[in-house]
Design an enzyme around this catalytic site. Structure first.
Site, mmCIF file in Angstrom:
data_model
loop_
_atom_site.group_PDB
_atom_site.id
_atom_site.type_symbol
_atom_site.label_atom_id
_atom_site.label_comp_id
_atom_site.label_asym_id
_atom_site.label_seq_id
_atom_site.Cartn_x
_atom_site.Cartn_y
_atom_site.Cartn_z
ATOM 1 N N ASP A 34 -0.958 2.646 -5.504
ATOM 2 C CA ASP A 34 -0.901 1.214 -5.769
ATOM 3 C C ASP A 34 -2.172 0.711 -6.433
ATOM 4 O OD1 ASP A 34 -2.559 -0.111 -3.143
ATOM 5 O OD2 ASP A 34 -1.730 1.885 -2.865
ATOM 6 N N ASN A 40 -8.768 3.424 -1.867
ATOM 7 C CA ASN A 40 -9.419 4.320 -0.911
ATOM 8 C C ASN A 40 -8.807 5.707 -0.823
ATOM 9 O OD1 ASN A 40 -11.466 2.560 -0.148
ATOM 10 N ND2 ASN A 40 -10.223 1.584 1.422
ATOM 11 N N HIS A 69 0.816 -1.218 0.000
ATOM 12 C CA HIS A 69 0.000 0.000 0.000
ATOM 13 C C HIS A 69 0.849 1.268 0.000
ATOM 14 C CE1 HIS A 69 -4.145 0.863 -0.176
ATOM 15 N NE2 HIS A 69 -4.413 1.091 1.092
ATOM 16 N N ASN A 96 -6.775 6.479 3.836
ATOM 17 C CA ASN A 96 -8.190 6.741 3.582
ATOM 18 C C ASN A 96 -8.578 8.207 3.677
ATOM 19 O OD1 ASN A 96 -8.188 3.988 3.428
ATOM 20 N ND2 ASN A 96 -9.726 3.646 5.000
#
Length: 203
Positions: A107, A128, A35, A82
């Site tokens: 990513d 997200n 991530h 997020n």
């Protein structure tokens, strides 16, 4: 007096003309996870340009640099993935830049490690951080570089666990080559040559 070898390279004067954002999560426990590929690209780019992304501003860490003949801001949001949009929107408002001049690197599980895909704009693709940026900006017109991190090896795996896992040795090697290509692509994109970047590096 001789210029110190430790001094930073000169940044061209004038306003910031583009922002390059790498998405990831702050903290050592996330450093080499899938991530955080966006952070990895920005770290390599900063190293290439001889700058350090260490200035606290815009709810993130940033640095100004000269890249592709333009004055750019390198930004790594510290808001956790997020809420990435909070950092990005703050920087955009400060420099009065539209989405078209803000390039996001993040990513993508639909691409294998070593592959990247460049787009002028588009949906969040289920990522997200990108979802939050588009939501807060009210626009999806952000150019982006999507870095492959591979799909879950087992459909029953939890997606959060997968994106927070680390790369195998071979995947890391493939990713390193892709990061070099991403930096070349970003230079073209900053210069307004996104079509050329897409033709050369989309895979």
């Amino acid at each position: 007096m001789l210029k110190s070898i430790f001094s930073r390279p000169a940044v061209i004067p004038g306003p910031v003309q583009a922002i390059i954002v790498g998405l990831g999560n702050p903290g050592r426990q996330y450093e080499q996870t899938r991530h955080n590929t966006g952070f990895m690209v920005l770290d390599r780019l900063a190293e290439t340009l001889g700058v350090k992304i260490d200035r606290l501003k815009f709810k993130g860490l940033c640095a100004e640099a000269t890249f592709g003949g333009k004055k750019v801001l390198l930004l790594k949001p510290s808001t956790f993935m997020n809420l990435s949009g909070q950092s990005v929107i703050e920087a955009m408002r400060f420099y009065k830049l539209p989405p078209e001049q803000v390039i996001i690197v993040f990513d993508d599980i639909s691409l294998a490690p070593g592959h990247l895909r460049i787009r002028r704009k588009g949906s969040d693709g289920g990522q997200n951080g990108m979802k939050n940026i588009i939501y807060l900006a009210g626009s999806d017109a952000f150019p982006r570089v999507k870095m492959g991190i591979g799909a879950k090896p087992n459909p029953e795996w939890n997606l959060a666990d997968w994106v927070l896992s680390t790369f195998s040795a071979q995947e890391a090697k493939n990713l390193s080559e892709a990061i070099d290509h991403a930096i070349q692509a970003l230079e073209l994109m900053v210069q307004g040559k996104t079509d050329e970047a897409m033709n050369r590096f989309n895979s």
